[in-house]
Enzyme design. Structure first.
Site, mmCIF file in Angstrom:
data_model
loop_
_atom_site.group_PDB
_atom_site.id
_atom_site.type_symbol
_atom_site.label_atom_id
_atom_site.label_comp_id
_atom_site.label_asym_id
_atom_site.label_seq_id
_atom_site.Cartn_x
_atom_site.Cartn_y
_atom_site.Cartn_z
ATOM 1 N N ASP A 39 0.834 -1.201 0.000
ATOM 2 C CA ASP A 39 0.000 0.000 0.000
ATOM 3 C C ASP A 39 0.865 1.245 0.000
ATOM 4 O OD1 ASP A 39 -2.284 -1.516 0.071
ATOM 5 O OD2 ASP A 39 -2.568 -1.355 2.233
ATOM 6 N N TYR A 67 5.769 -8.811 8.665
ATOM 7 C CA TYR A 67 5.444 -7.397 8.816
ATOM 8 C C TYR A 67 5.511 -6.997 10.286
ATOM 9 C CZ TYR A 67 3.122 -7.963 4.227
ATOM 10 O OH TYR A 67 2.829 -8.245 2.915
ATOM 11 N N ASP A 81 -7.637 1.168 7.464
ATOM 12 C CA ASP A 81 -6.446 1.786 8.049
ATOM 13 C C ASP A 81 -6.764 3.256 8.348
ATOM 14 O OD1 ASP A 81 -6.266 3.195 5.646
ATOM 15 O OD2 ASP A 81 -4.617 1.992 4.864
ATOM 16 N N ARG A 173 -4.169 -4.977 6.975
ATOM 17 C CA ARG A 173 -5.264 -4.065 7.318
ATOM 18 C C ARG A 173 -6.502 -4.844 7.750
ATOM 19 N NH1 ARG A 173 -7.162 -1.456 2.581
ATOM 20 N NH2 ARG A 173 -5.767 -2.639 1.241
#
Length: 295
Positions: A39, A67, A81, A173
């Site tokens: 993103d 992540y 988000d 997300r």
């Protein structure tokens, strides 16, 4: 032309396509492809394939990813988000650390995840985020993903920082959103840093500015991992002189033409003189090696 993978540390504000476009200008080459989108607000490891290594894109994309994310509890947004429009919010959280840990750990393993509307997935030829921007919501089928590990690193309510290792196609997300839903308070992702893609880590990564500087200094080749180096996890074997012609044409090879004792899995196939040619896989039923990727 350079053939290999350069690991870019994508910065906030860039799409993965932006990175590819900028690299085409910096490296003066067209054949470039990224190995999985990040993103625009996310940052971190983005392996980019150059030249013949673009044939490796699907193999790298299939690798597990790690992540580090920050999740904000008590808020729900349309994008899942904090860049999106807030749909609901609460300042009074009744969640305990124990409840949080229990819910987070419940996601480890196989999970059917519904992709977010704000994503690049296509429905009837149109990207979901394009439909979302038109105010439309369409049904999305849950997709199987796998969470290998989720570790909470810090809890400072309403913020929770955690590390997650997952399969390809996973939306962090959406993981935040689903955790918030299960807790009953809602949640949205505050920030996201991808720290690892397969064997590639942040330690391997350089920014676009550093890439441009390396080109100016003439040291860019030292930043590029060669194709055979990327495939180092597979055993390296050579065919016989009799097999060289078949190998050069990307044909299957019977066992008698390959100098290998182990016949399972994938191998790096080389000519009789040791020149790397491609990745082959042994087929037990047909009793021979078949090409997977040729270079």
């Amino acid at each position: 032309m350079m053939d290999g993978v350069i690991v870019i540390r994508k910065e906030k504000g860039f799409t993965s396509h932006d990175v590819v476009a900028k690299l085409r200008g910096i490296l003066h080459m067209k054949k470039i492809g990224h190995t999985g989108t990040l993103d625009p607000d996310a940052e971190g490891v983005l392996p980019v394939a150059l030249g013949k290594a673009t044939r490796l894109v699907d193999m790298i994309t299939d690798k597990e990813k790690t992540y580090e994310a920050v999740m904000r509890l008590g808020v729900i947004t349309d994008t899942q988000d904090m860049s999106g429009t807030v749909l609901s919010q609460t300042t009074e959280l009744s969640v305990t650390e124990e409840e949080l840990c229990t819910v987070v750990s419940s996601f480890v393993g196989d999970y059917m995840q519904v992709p977010p509307m704000y994503s690049a997935l296509k429905v009837n030829g149109k990207k979901l985020y394009e439909l979302a921007r038109e105010g439309k919501t369409v049904e999305r089928k849950p997709r199987p993903v796998h969470f290998y590990e989720i570790e909470i690193l810090d809890i400072s309510f309403p913020l929770v920082r955690f590390r997650v290792t997952c399969s390809k196609g996973t939306y962090i997300r959406t993981l935040c959103h689903d955790i918030g839903e299960k807790l009953g308070c809602g949640a949205a992702m505050e920030s996201l840093l991808r720290t690892k893609v397969g064997r590639f880590t942040l330690d391997d990564a350089i920014t676009l500015a550093q890439t441009e500087e390396a080109v100016k200094k003439g040291t860019i080749e030292s930043k590029i991992l060669g194709i055979e180096e990327i495939l180092a996890e597979y055993p390296r074997v050579c065919c016989t002189k009799e097999g060289d012609r078949l190998l050069a044409n990307g044909n299957p090879l019977v066992q008698a033409l390959v100098d290998a004792q182990e016949k399972k899995g994938w191998i790096r196939m080389c000519s009789s003189e040791g020149s790397f040619a491609g990745v082959y896989q042994w087929d037990e039923k047909r009793n021979r090696y078949f090409p997977v990727k040729m270079f």
